[in-house]
Design an enzyme around this catalytic site. Structure first.
Site, short mmCIF file in Angstrom:
data_model
loop_
_atom_site.label_atom_id
_atom_site.label_comp_id
_atom_site.label_asym_id
_atom_site.label_seq_id
_atom_site.Cartn_x
_atom_site.Cartn_y
_atom_site.Cartn_z
N SER A 73 62.20 -69.95 8.81
CA SER A 73 62.71 -70.76 7.70
C SER A 73 64.17 -71.15 7.94
CB SER A 73 62.51 -70.01 6.38
OG SER A 73 62.81 -70.83 5.28
N ASP A 91 52.61 -75.43 3.90
CA ASP A 91 54.05 -75.28 3.70
C ASP A 91 54.62 -76.60 3.17
OD1 ASP A 91 56.78 -74.81 3.85
OD2 ASP A 91 56.79 -74.31 5.98
N HIS A 116 54.62 -71.18 2.99
CA HIS A 116 55.93 -70.86 3.55
C HIS A 116 56.11 -69.35 3.62
CE1 HIS A 116 59.80 -72.20 4.98
NE2 HIS A 116 60.39 -71.30 4.22
#
Length: 322
Positions: free
Chosen positions: A168, A267, A297
């Site tokens: 991320s 995501d 995610h």
């Protein structure tokens, strides 16, 4: 700075990010997440870990993981890891990132070095990038001083096989640190690749996957906007280069080592990630783009099977493994 328990935060969303409270003075209240200590050197666990200082002035440090026992005949690839959290929350000691690094160390058979970096908004970007580059230079200093460095790193790390990895926001950091590293003389360290797991990018114009994410359980659209608001330099919008790499392609990009870009169709950032992988390819970078159906995610932090599959892909990318 105040902290508030997650259980007492907004009940309107289960997203951890929406439990961040921004105050008029520019500070934030962060939800509390469980922390895990390092195992220490005396543990008989299959992976052991310890913390070492990086920059005491900035209160940054490194958590180092190694297999236990060590493989008898060879040194280990070095994976420098940057955790996620939108640049605003979480820690290298957050239990889910600690557990993930332990599992990766075991699965990949690598020396993993996880960075505790400065968070926004107290330290807006590029502070996290600076901490990431400082970590790369710390590893280089270990390679240059095999008798005076940390014995885990100097004794067991293969400095000819070093990789930057992030999840991320950490993947965003790995990318920008990789760009900055192209201007550095890193020998005897050799940076062979970037491993970018669900990289966190954005932009002013919404993508279809972002538009569909208004009520995403992990990264709803309003949380996404808030994180960039807190992380970017003051006055910058989401088309800043730190957020949207497609706006101005840096010339250093063509000098990056090979890149693994991992994403999931579930995501909200997947459209950005696909665009990013295509940009790398257009500019001549060596790219392995892996996009799976489903997921969400940070799915690898919640689903052991997905984590196992990710680590197998990482192991193949770096050609490691016990």
């Amino acid at each position: 700075m105040e902290h508030v328990c997650a259980e007492n935060a907004s009940s309107k969303s289960t997203s951890f990010f929406l439990q961040i409270v921004e105050h008029p003075d520019g500070t934030v209240t962060r939800p509390v997440s469980p922390l895990a200590p390092p195992s220490g050197e005396q543990s008989d666990a299959p992976v052991i870990s310890k913390d070492v200082p990086l920059n005491p002035t900035n209160n940054t440090w490194l958590r180092i993981y190694r297999p236990n026992p060590l493989p008898p005949t060879r040194k280990l690839p070095v994976v420098i890891y940057f955790h996620g959290g939108g640049f605003v929350i979480f820690s290298a000691a957050s239990a889910f990132y600690h557990n993930s690094c332990e599992a990766m160390t075991r699965a990949v058979c690598a020396l993993v070095i996880s960075l505790e970096y400065r968070l926004a908004p107290e330290h807006r970007l590029p502070a996290a990038y600076e901490d990431a580059v400082e970590t790369v230079l710390w590893v280089q200093s270990q390679a240059r001083d095999p008798t005076g460095g940390d014995p885990w790193v100097t004794g067991h790390g293969d400095f000819s096989r070093c990789f930057l990895m992030g999840s991320s926001a950490g993947a965003n950091m790995a990318y920008h640190a990789g760009l900055l590293a192209t201007a550095l003389e890193l020998l005897p360290l050799r940076l062979l690749g970037l491993i970018l797991n669900q990289p966190y990018f954005g932009g002013v114009e919404r993508t279809p996957s972002e538009t569909r994410s208004e009520e995403d359980i992990i990264l709803p659209l309003r949380a996404n906007d808030m994180l960039w608001h807190l992380a970017l330099p003051k006055g910058a919008d989401r088309d800043h280069e730190f957020c949207n790499p497609a706006v101005a392609v840096p010339p250093e990009l063509r000098h990056l080592p090979k890149c693994l870009v991992k994403g999931f169709e579930g995501d909200p950032l997947v459209d950005r990630q696909r665009e990013f992988a295509k940009m790398l390819e257009r500019e001549g970078a060596s790219v392995v783009a892996l996009f799976d159906e489903g997921g969400f995610h940070a799915v690898e932090l919640f689903d052991p099977a997905t984590a196992e599959a990710l680590f197998a892909e990482v192991r193949q990318f770096i050609s490691g493994g016990c």
